[in-house]
Design a protein around this motif. Structure first.
Motif, PDB file in Angstrom:
ATOM      1  N   LEU A  40       5.357   2.414  -2.979  1.00 22.73           N
ATOM      2  CA  LEU A  40       4.106   2.769  -3.648  1.00 22.73           C
ATOM      3  C   LEU A  40       3.680   1.689  -4.642  1.00 22.73           C
ATOM      4  CD1 LEU A  40       4.598   6.592  -4.372  1.00 22.73           C
ATOM      5  CD2 LEU A  40       2.942   5.571  -2.807  1.00 22.73           C
ATOM      6  N   CYS A  41       4.643   1.084  -5.317  1.00 20.58           N
ATOM      7  CA  CYS A  41       4.313   0.013  -6.257  1.00 20.58           C
ATOM      8  C   CYS A  41       3.673  -1.173  -5.539  1.00 20.58           C
ATOM      9  CB  CYS A  41       5.569  -0.438  -6.996  1.00 20.58           C
ATOM     10  SG  CYS A  41       6.143   0.731  -8.247  1.00 20.58           S
ATOM     11  N   LEU A  42       4.243  -1.547  -4.399  1.00 19.28           N
ATOM     12  CA  LEU A  42       3.668  -2.646  -3.622  1.00 19.28           C
ATOM     13  C   LEU A  42       2.269  -2.293  -3.120  1.00 19.28           C
ATOM     14  CD1 LEU A  42       6.791  -3.780  -1.555  1.00 19.28           C
ATOM     15  CD2 LEU A  42       5.765  -4.933  -3.526  1.00 19.28           C
ATOM     16  N   HIS A  43       2.100  -1.045  -2.690  1.00 17.46           N
ATOM     17  CA  HIS A  43       0.792  -0.582  -2.213  1.00 17.46           C
ATOM     18  C   HIS A  43      -0.225  -0.598  -3.350  1.00 17.46           C
ATOM     19  CE1 HIS A  43      -2.082   1.320   0.342  1.00 17.46           C
ATOM     20  NE2 HIS A  43      -2.054   2.486  -0.285  1.00 17.46           N
ATOM     21  N   MET A  44       0.208  -0.184  -4.538  1.00 20.56           N
ATOM     22  CA  MET A  44      -0.681  -0.188  -5.701  1.00 20.56           C
ATOM     23  C   MET A  44      -1.127  -1.609  -6.038  1.00 20.56           C
ATOM     24  SD  MET A  44       0.254   0.813  -9.619  1.00 20.56           S
ATOM     25  CE  MET A  44       1.282  -0.658  -9.749  1.00 20.56           C
ATOM     26  N   ILE A  45      -0.182  -2.546  -6.008  1.00 20.61           N
ATOM     27  CA  ILE A  45      -0.526  -3.947  -6.299  1.00 20.61           C
ATOM     28  C   ILE A  45      -1.548  -4.464  -5.294  1.00 20.61           C
ATOM     29  CG2 ILE A  45       0.388  -6.302  -6.344  1.00 20.61           C
ATOM     30  CD1 ILE A  45       3.021  -5.062  -7.409  1.00 20.61           C
ATOM     31  N   GLY A  46      -1.369  -4.100  -4.018  1.00 20.93           N
ATOM     32  CA  GLY A  46      -2.339  -4.497  -3.000  1.00 20.93           C
ATOM     33  C   GLY A  46      -3.709  -3.900  -3.264  1.00 20.93           C
ATOM     34  N   ASN A  47      -3.755  -2.636  -3.668  1.00 23.30           N
ATOM     35  CA  ASN A  47      -5.038  -1.988  -3.968  1.00 23.30           C
ATOM     36  C   ASN A  47      -5.764  -2.671  -5.119  1.00 23.30           C
ATOM     37  OD1 ASN A  47      -4.489  -0.143  -1.995  1.00 23.30           O
ATOM     38  ND2 ASN A  47      -4.231   1.610  -3.355  1.00 23.30           N
ATOM     39  N   LEU A  48      -5.010  -3.102  -6.116  1.00 16.93           N
ATOM     40  CA  LEU A  48      -5.632  -3.709  -7.296  1.00 16.93           C
ATOM     41  C   LEU A  48      -6.237  -5.075  -7.005  1.00 16.93           C
ATOM     42  CD1 LEU A  48      -3.045  -2.709 -10.064  1.00 16.93           C
ATOM     43  CD2 LEU A  48      -5.284  -1.687  -9.587  1.00 16.93           C
ATOM     44  N   GLU A  49      -5.939  -5.636  -5.829  1.00 10.78           N
ATOM     45  CA  GLU A  49      -6.560  -6.902  -5.439  1.00 10.78           C
ATOM     46  C   GLU A  49      -8.072  -6.759  -5.302  1.00 10.78           C
ATOM     47  OE1 GLU A  49      -4.957  -9.593  -5.450  1.00 10.78           O
ATOM     48  OE2 GLU A  49      -2.908  -8.808  -5.502  1.00 10.78           O
ATOM     49  N   ILE A  50      -8.556  -5.525  -5.214  1.00 15.12           N
ATOM     50  CA  ILE A  50      -9.998  -5.301  -5.064  1.00 15.12           C
ATOM     51  C   ILE A  50     -10.761  -5.811  -6.281  1.00 15.12           C
ATOM     52  CG2 ILE A  50     -10.102  -2.971  -6.064  1.00 15.12           C
ATOM     53  CD1 ILE A  50     -11.979  -2.229  -3.720  1.00 15.12           C
ATOM     54  N   PHE A  51     -10.091  -5.888  -7.447  1.00 19.90           N
ATOM     55  CA  PHE A  51     -10.764  -6.371  -8.654  1.00 19.90           C
ATOM     56  C   PHE A  51     -11.018  -7.878  -8.603  1.00 19.90           C
ATOM     57  CE2 PHE A  51      -9.110  -2.330 -10.221  1.00 19.90           C
ATOM     58  CZ  PHE A  51     -10.180  -1.877 -10.973  1.00 19.90           C
ATOM     59  N   HIS A  52     -10.438  -8.575  -7.604  1.00 21.57           N
ATOM     60  CA  HIS A  52     -10.717  -9.997  -7.425  1.00 21.57           C
ATOM     61  C   HIS A  52     -12.004 -10.238  -6.632  1.00 21.57           C
ATOM     62  CE1 HIS A  52      -6.326 -10.484  -8.358  1.00 21.57           C
ATOM     63  NE2 HIS A  52      -6.819 -11.513  -9.032  1.00 21.57           N
ATOM     64  N   GLY A  53     -12.631  -9.168  -6.149  1.00 20.99           N
ATOM     65  CA  GLY A  53     -13.883  -9.324  -5.427  1.00 20.99           C
ATOM     66  C   GLY A  53     -13.747  -9.083  -3.937  1.00 20.99           C
ATOM     67  N   ALA A  54     -14.903  -8.957  -3.268  1.00 24.27           N
ATOM     68  CA  ALA A  54     -14.940  -8.590  -1.852  1.00 24.27           C
ATOM     69  C   ALA A  54     -14.269  -9.634  -0.963  1.00 24.27           C
ATOM     70  CB  ALA A  54     -16.391  -8.380  -1.415  1.00 24.27           C
ATOM     71  N   HIS A  55     -14.556 -10.907  -1.215  1.00 19.13           N
ATOM     72  CA  HIS A  55     -14.020 -11.954  -0.344  1.00 19.13           C
ATOM     73  C   HIS A  55     -12.489 -11.966  -0.388  1.00 19.13           C
ATOM     74  CE1 HIS A  55     -13.886 -15.743   1.849  1.00 19.13           C
ATOM     75  NE2 HIS A  55     -13.037 -16.202   0.925  1.00 19.13           N
ATOM     76  N   PHE A  56     -11.938 -11.897  -1.587  1.00 15.93           N
ATOM     77  CA  PHE A  56     -10.485 -11.935  -1.747  1.00 15.93           C
ATOM     78  C   PHE A  56      -9.849 -10.682  -1.141  1.00 15.93           C
ATOM     79  CE2 PHE A  56      -6.404 -11.522  -3.781  1.00 15.93           C
ATOM     80  CZ  PHE A  56      -5.964 -12.829  -3.943  1.00 15.93           C
ATOM     81  N   PHE A  57     -10.437  -9.503  -1.438  1.00 20.01           N
ATOM     82  CA  PHE A  57      -9.842  -8.247  -0.959  1.00 20.01           C
ATOM     83  C   PHE A  57      -9.907  -8.148   0.560  1.00 20.01           C
ATOM     84  CE2 PHE A  57      -9.963  -3.608  -0.132  1.00 20.01           C
ATOM     85  CZ  PHE A  57      -8.748  -3.262  -0.710  1.00 20.01           C
ATOM     86  N   ASN A  58     -11.047  -8.532   1.147  1.00 20.30           N
ATOM     87  CA  ASN A  58     -11.155  -8.509   2.608  1.00 20.30           C
ATOM     88  C   ASN A  58     -10.202  -9.511   3.250  1.00 20.30           C
ATOM     89  OD1 ASN A  58     -13.051  -6.452   2.921  1.00 20.30           O
ATOM     90  ND2 ASN A  58     -14.790  -7.848   2.676  1.00 20.30           N
ATOM     91  N   TYR A  60      -7.316 -10.370   2.063  1.00 19.09           N
ATOM     92  CA  TYR A  60      -5.994  -9.735   1.966  1.00 19.09           C
ATOM     93  C   TYR A  60      -5.833  -8.673   3.052  1.00 19.09           C
ATOM     94  CZ  TYR A  60      -2.699  -6.214   0.188  1.00 19.09           C
ATOM     95  OH  TYR A  60      -1.704  -5.280   0.065  1.00 19.09           O
ATOM     96  N   ALA A  61      -6.859  -7.833   3.227  1.00 14.29           N
ATOM     97  CA  ALA A  61      -6.802  -6.769   4.243  1.00 14.29           C
ATOM     98  C   ALA A  61      -6.715  -7.363   5.649  1.00 14.29           C
ATOM     99  CB  ALA A  61      -8.025  -5.864   4.116  1.00 14.29           C
ATOM    100  N   HIS A  62      -7.482  -8.424   5.914  1.00 15.72           N
ATOM    101  CA  HIS A  62      -7.465  -9.051   7.237  1.00 15.72           C
ATOM    102  C   HIS A  62      -6.109  -9.709   7.518  1.00 15.72           C
ATOM    103  CE1 HIS A  62     -12.141  -9.442   7.006  1.00 15.72           C
ATOM    104  NE2 HIS A  62     -11.723  -8.193   7.167  1.00 15.72           N
ATOM    105  N   PHE A  63      -5.501 -10.297   6.477  1.00 10.95           N
ATOM    106  CA  PHE A  63      -4.188 -10.911   6.665  1.00 10.95           C
ATOM    107  C   PHE A  63      -3.148  -9.863   7.089  1.00 10.95           C
ATOM    108  CE2 PHE A  63       0.029 -11.639   4.773  1.00 10.95           C
ATOM    109  CZ  PHE A  63       0.423 -12.734   5.528  1.00 10.95           C
TER     110      PHE A  63
END
Length: 242
Positions: A40-58, A60-63
């Motif tokens: 859950l901690c790792l999942h939470m860290i991944g979710n918080l990547e959304i605060f870096h903006g759409a390009h970065f978060f997408n 991360y999700a695509h990777f």
């Protein structure tokens, strides 16, 4: 006549008897619970990547869904299924053993001897399980619309706009409120679960029990707040549409 020799239990038999015993169920619950918390901690860290903006978060999700990350993704899925499955099975086993050992119910329940978190563990656990299923259906399986396509994206590139999917979901106040309540229940469950697991694994006694309780509370609050930041960020316009 010579008496028949008593068969020597195999190592596997010893392990099985331990795992199905009350102590074995407690140890299994403790280890799998801590393993689930780490995930859950790792999942939470991944979710918080959304605060870096759409390009970065997408990105991360695509990777995570790329061929390079498939072993990692499927490994984490297998890990999650095994950990959660064993956690639930050991919990049911422990509940059954406790029920069998108490043929006659208590005449008076001494609620003061246990915290509210410990008394409601089974119900918050069920709530967490229901939420995890809904969360997967919502964001992973796309039962409620799924991710829209990124404008101008050309296949075979991954064109799913994960950022927009999360933003659209939490602009609905009811959805955001549901997630916030669920995160509160998860934190409440973890409050008792973490210190109980540490106690089962030997971190108990006058010196360690108060520390384990405080650590359980801190870790439960940390995880709940970390997950809640995303829907709150959307509602407060820190996470905006793109």
């Amino acid at each position: 006549m010579q008496a028949a020799a008593t068969p020597t239990p195999s190592a596997g038999g010893h392990v099985w008897r331990f795992l199905t015993s009350s102590l074995g169920a407690k140890v299994t619950m403790a280890l799998t619970g801590l393993g689930f918390y780490a995930w859950l901690c790792l999942h939470m860290i991944g979710n918080l990547e959304i605060f870096h903006g759409a390009h970065f978060f997408n990105g991360y999700a695509h990777f995570l869904h790329s061929n390079e990350a498939k072993p990692l993704l499927w490994g984490s899925r297998v890990y999650l299924v095994v950990v959660v499955g064993l956690h639930i099975l050991s919990g049911v086993r422990l509940w059954w053993l406790n029920r069998q050992a108490r043929a006659v119910g208590y005449r008076v329940r001494r609620w003061r001897a246990a915290s509210l978190a410990s008394r409601t563990m089974i119900w918050t656990g069920v709530a967490v399980a229901v939420f995890v299923f809904f969360h997967l259906a919502h964001f992973t399986w796309g039962w409620f619309g799924g991710a829209p396509a990124i404008a101008g994206c050309v296949p075979p590139a991954d064109c799913k706009d994960a950022y927009a999917m999360v933003h659209q979901a939490f602009t609905n106040g009811w959805v955001a409120a549901g997630y916030i309540v669920a995160m509160g229940l998860i934190g409440f469950h973890l409050w008792h679960a973490v210190w109980s697991a540490l106690q089962t694994l030997g971190l108990n006694g006058p010196k360690w029990t108060p520390f384990a309780k405080k650590l359980g509370l801190a870790l439960g609050v940390l995880l709940a707040v970390g997950f809640v930041l995303v829907p709150v960020g959307v509602l407060a316009n820190f996470i905006v549409a793109h």
